[in-house]
Design a protein around this motif. Structure first.
Motif, PDB file in Angstrom:
ATOM      1  N   VAL A  39       0.852  -1.187   0.000  1.00 46.24           N
ATOM      2  CA  VAL A  39       0.000   0.000   0.000  1.00 46.24           C
ATOM      3  C   VAL A  39       0.890   1.240   0.000  1.00 46.24           C
ATOM      4  CG1 VAL A  39      -1.769   1.259   1.281  1.00 46.24           C
ATOM      5  CG2 VAL A  39      -1.733  -1.234   1.333  1.00 46.24           C
ATOM      6  N   GLY A  40       0.547   2.219  -0.836  1.00 46.38           N
ATOM      7  CA  GLY A  40       1.282   3.477  -0.853  1.00 46.38           C
ATOM      8  C   GLY A  40       1.035   4.266   0.423  1.00 46.38           C
ATOM      9  N   GLU A  41       1.889   5.212   0.714  1.00 45.86           N
ATOM     10  CA  GLU A  41       1.738   6.035   1.913  1.00 45.86           C
ATOM     11  C   GLU A  41       0.411   6.784   1.937  1.00 45.86           C
ATOM     12  OE1 GLU A  41       5.108   8.504   2.800  1.00 45.86           O
ATOM     13  OE2 GLU A  41       6.501   6.835   2.578  1.00 45.86           O
ATOM     14  N   ASP A  42      -0.183   6.990   0.758  1.00 45.43           N
ATOM     15  CA  ASP A  42      -1.474   7.691   0.666  1.00 45.43           C
ATOM     16  C   ASP A  42      -2.662   6.731   0.710  1.00 45.43           C
ATOM     17  OD1 ASP A  42      -1.301   6.462  -1.810  1.00 45.43           O
ATOM     18  OD2 ASP A  42      -1.441   8.326  -2.968  1.00 45.43           O
ATOM     19  N   GLY A  43      -2.408   5.428   0.890  1.00 43.01           N
ATOM     20  CA  GLY A  43      -3.470   4.430   0.966  1.00 43.01           C
ATOM     21  C   GLY A  43      -3.830   3.801  -0.366  1.00 43.01           C
ATOM     22  N   SER A  44      -3.203   4.226  -1.453  1.00 35.46           N
ATOM     23  CA  SER A  44      -3.514   3.667  -2.766  1.00 35.46           C
ATOM     24  C   SER A  44      -2.838   2.319  -2.955  1.00 35.46           C
ATOM     25  CB  SER A  44      -3.088   4.629  -3.875  1.00 35.46           C
ATOM     26  OG  SER A  44      -1.680   4.800  -3.856  1.00 35.46           O
ATOM     27  N   PHE A  45      -3.442   1.473  -3.798  1.00 27.01           N
ATOM     28  CA  PHE A  45      -2.840   0.188  -4.134  1.00 27.01           C
ATOM     29  C   PHE A  45      -3.416  -0.314  -5.449  1.00 27.01           C
ATOM     30  CE2 PHE A  45      -6.757  -1.097  -2.151  1.00 27.01           C
ATOM     31  CZ  PHE A  45      -7.134  -2.255  -2.817  1.00 27.01           C
ATOM     32  N   SER A  46      -2.719  -1.248  -6.059  1.00 25.22           N
ATOM     33  CA  SER A  46      -3.187  -1.947  -7.246  1.00 25.22           C
ATOM     34  C   SER A  46      -2.554  -3.325  -7.239  1.00 25.22           C
ATOM     35  CB  SER A  46      -2.793  -1.189  -8.520  1.00 25.22           C
ATOM     36  OG  SER A  46      -3.258  -1.882  -9.662  1.00 25.22           O
ATOM     37  N   ALA A  47      -3.357  -4.344  -7.519  1.00 26.51           N
ATOM     38  CA  ALA A  47      -2.839  -5.710  -7.489  1.00 26.51           C
ATOM     39  C   ALA A  47      -3.546  -6.570  -8.524  1.00 26.51           C
ATOM     40  CB  ALA A  47      -3.040  -6.315  -6.105  1.00 26.51           C
ATOM     41  N   GLU A  48      -2.783  -7.439  -9.150  1.00 21.81           N
ATOM     42  CA  GLU A  48      -3.329  -8.467 -10.026  1.00 21.81           C
ATOM     43  C   GLU A  48      -3.482  -9.723  -9.184  1.00 21.81           C
ATOM     44  OE1 GLU A  48      -4.183  -8.472 -13.318  1.00 21.81           O
ATOM     45  OE2 GLU A  48      -3.799  -6.319 -13.420  1.00 21.81           O
ATOM     46  N   LEU A  49      -4.710 -10.203  -9.025  1.00 22.33           N
ATOM     47  CA  LEU A  49      -4.959 -11.396  -8.226  1.00 22.33           C
ATOM     48  C   LEU A  49      -5.542 -12.491  -9.100  1.00 22.33           C
ATOM     49  CD1 LEU A  49      -6.612  -9.856  -5.053  1.00 22.33           C
ATOM     50  CD2 LEU A  49      -4.253 -10.540  -5.361  1.00 22.33           C
ATOM     51  N   PRO A  50      -4.919 -13.657  -9.097  1.00 21.19           N
ATOM     52  CA  PRO A  50      -5.511 -14.763  -9.844  1.00 21.19           C
ATOM     53  C   PRO A  50      -6.706 -15.333  -9.073  1.00 21.19           C
ATOM     54  CG  PRO A  50      -3.533 -15.494  -8.724  1.00 21.19           C
ATOM     55  CD  PRO A  50      -3.654 -14.020  -8.472  1.00 21.19           C
ATOM     56  N   VAL A  51      -7.741 -15.717  -9.793  1.00 24.93           N
ATOM     57  CA  VAL A  51      -8.851 -16.442  -9.179  1.00 24.93           C
ATOM     58  C   VAL A  51      -8.472 -17.919  -9.283  1.00 24.93           C
ATOM     59  CG1 VAL A  51     -11.304 -16.992  -9.305  1.00 24.93           C
ATOM     60  CG2 VAL A  51     -10.508 -14.671  -9.849  1.00 24.93           C
ATOM     61  N   PRO A  52      -8.353 -18.609  -8.150  1.00 22.33           N
ATOM     62  CA  PRO A  52      -7.937 -20.016  -8.194  1.00 22.33           C
ATOM     63  C   PRO A  52      -8.871 -20.850  -9.065  1.00 22.33           C
ATOM     64  CG  PRO A  52      -7.959 -19.205  -5.927  1.00 22.33           C
ATOM     65  CD  PRO A  52      -8.595 -18.150  -6.784  1.00 22.33           C
ATOM     66  N   GLU A  53      -8.317 -21.813  -9.801  1.00 20.98           N
ATOM     67  CA  GLU A  53      -9.130 -22.667 -10.664  1.00 20.98           C
ATOM     68  C   GLU A  53     -10.200 -23.410  -9.883  1.00 20.98           C
ATOM     69  OE1 GLU A  53      -7.293 -25.185 -13.563  1.00 20.98           O
ATOM     70  OE2 GLU A  53      -5.661 -23.764 -13.863  1.00 20.98           O
ATOM     71  N   SER A  54      -9.911 -23.725  -8.627  1.00 20.25           N
ATOM     72  CA  SER A  54     -10.864 -24.465  -7.800  1.00 20.25           C
ATOM     73  C   SER A  54     -11.950 -23.574  -7.197  1.00 20.25           C
ATOM     74  CB  SER A  54     -10.118 -25.182  -6.672  1.00 20.25           C
ATOM     75  OG  SER A  54      -9.486 -24.230  -5.825  1.00 20.25           O
ATOM     76  N   PHE A  55     -11.848 -22.262  -7.389  1.00 17.91           N
ATOM     77  CA  PHE A  55     -12.826 -21.340  -6.816  1.00 17.91           C
ATOM     78  C   PHE A  55     -14.162 -21.541  -7.517  1.00 17.91           C
ATOM     79  CE2 PHE A  55     -14.575 -17.186  -5.606  1.00 17.91           C
ATOM     80  CZ  PHE A  55     -14.136 -17.098  -4.293  1.00 17.91           C
ATOM     81  N   VAL A  88     -17.814 -14.910 -10.872  1.00 13.05           N
ATOM     82  CA  VAL A  88     -16.841 -15.858 -11.424  1.00 13.05           C
ATOM     83  C   VAL A  88     -17.568 -16.714 -12.459  1.00 13.05           C
ATOM     84  CG1 VAL A  88     -15.301 -17.793 -10.928  1.00 13.05           C
ATOM     85  CG2 VAL A  88     -15.537 -15.917  -9.266  1.00 13.05           C
ATOM     86  N   GLU A  89     -17.036 -16.727 -13.677  1.00 10.65           N
ATOM     87  CA  GLU A  89     -17.607 -17.551 -14.745  1.00 10.65           C
ATOM     88  C   GLU A  89     -16.605 -18.624 -15.095  1.00 10.65           C
ATOM     89  OE1 GLU A  89     -18.472 -14.817 -17.896  1.00 10.65           O
ATOM     90  OE2 GLU A  89     -20.267 -14.067 -16.894  1.00 10.65           O
ATOM     91  N   ASN A  90     -17.061 -19.872 -15.159  1.00 11.03           N
ATOM     92  CA  ASN A  90     -16.130 -20.917 -15.577  1.00 11.03           C
ATOM     93  C   ASN A  90     -16.036 -20.924 -17.092  1.00 11.03           C
ATOM     94  OD1 ASN A  90     -18.229 -22.464 -16.678  1.00 11.03           O
ATOM     95  ND2 ASN A  90     -18.561 -23.596 -14.783  1.00 11.03           N
ATOM     96  N   GLY A  91     -15.152 -21.722 -17.641  1.00  7.23           N
ATOM     97  CA  GLY A  91     -14.895 -21.731 -19.077  1.00  7.23           C
ATOM     98  C   GLY A  91     -16.121 -21.995 -19.920  1.00  7.23           C
ATOM     99  N   ASP A  92     -17.093 -22.767 -19.404  1.00  7.06           N
ATOM    100  CA  ASP A  92     -18.298 -23.061 -20.144  1.00  7.06           C
ATOM    101  C   ASP A  92     -19.219 -21.855 -20.260  1.00  7.06           C
ATOM    102  OD1 ASP A  92     -17.418 -25.663 -20.358  1.00  7.06           O
ATOM    103  OD2 ASP A  92     -18.518 -26.332 -18.580  1.00  7.06           O
ATOM    104  N   ASP A  93     -19.098 -20.887 -19.306  1.00 10.40           N
ATOM    105  CA  ASP A  93     -19.974 -19.726 -19.282  1.00 10.40           C
ATOM    106  C   ASP A  93     -19.458 -18.566 -20.119  1.00 10.40           C
ATOM    107  OD1 ASP A  93     -21.591 -21.068 -17.491  1.00 10.40           O
ATOM    108  OD2 ASP A  93     -20.655 -20.149 -15.728  1.00 10.40           O
ATOM    109  N   VAL A  94     -18.184 -18.598 -20.470  1.00  8.01           N
ATOM    110  CA  VAL A  94     -17.562 -17.477 -21.179  1.00  8.01           C
ATOM    111  C   VAL A  94     -17.800 -17.628 -22.672  1.00  8.01           C
ATOM    112  CG1 VAL A  94     -15.428 -16.250 -21.625  1.00  8.01           C
ATOM    113  CG2 VAL A  94     -15.840 -17.263 -19.367  1.00  8.01           C
TER     114      VAL A  94
END
Length: 95
Positions: A39-55, A88-94
């Motif tokens: 987190v930046g000193e000003d409270g800002s942040f950015s993150a790339e988060l993977p959605v687990p395949e088992s989710f 969250v959409e699985n491969g069949d829904d996309v």
């Protein structure tokens, strides 16, 4: 998935080593492992988060913890929860 927030409108008094914890929570209650995000000193942040395949597919929330406003210890404190809903959409829904 990208999760980000701009600077806070107040002084959160963060230092150089501040971090948030982000957990993905499915409507069914299943949770991802927490991810630590700088987190930046000003409270800002950015993150790339993977959605687990088992989710599980369907509605879910990304919950961000680590702000001074997360825990209310008395009736006069200011509190907030930082979360965003997503689907969250699985491969069949996309298409």
């Amino acid at each position: 998935m990208t999760i980000a927030s701009g600077p806070a409108k107040c002084d959160l008094a963060y230092g150089n080593d501040a971090a948030y914890s982000i957990v993905l929570i499915a409507d069914s209650g299943e949770r991802s492992d927490p991810a630590s995000v700088s987190v930046g000193e000003d409270g800002s942040f950015s993150a790339e988060l993977p959605v687990p395949e088992s989710f599980p597919g369907g509605n879910a929330s990304a919950v961000v913890a680590g702000s001074p406003y997360d825990d209310c210890t008395d009736d006069t404190a200011s509190c907030a929860i930082s979360a965003v809903d997503f689907t969250v959409e699985n491969g069949d829904d996309v298409p």
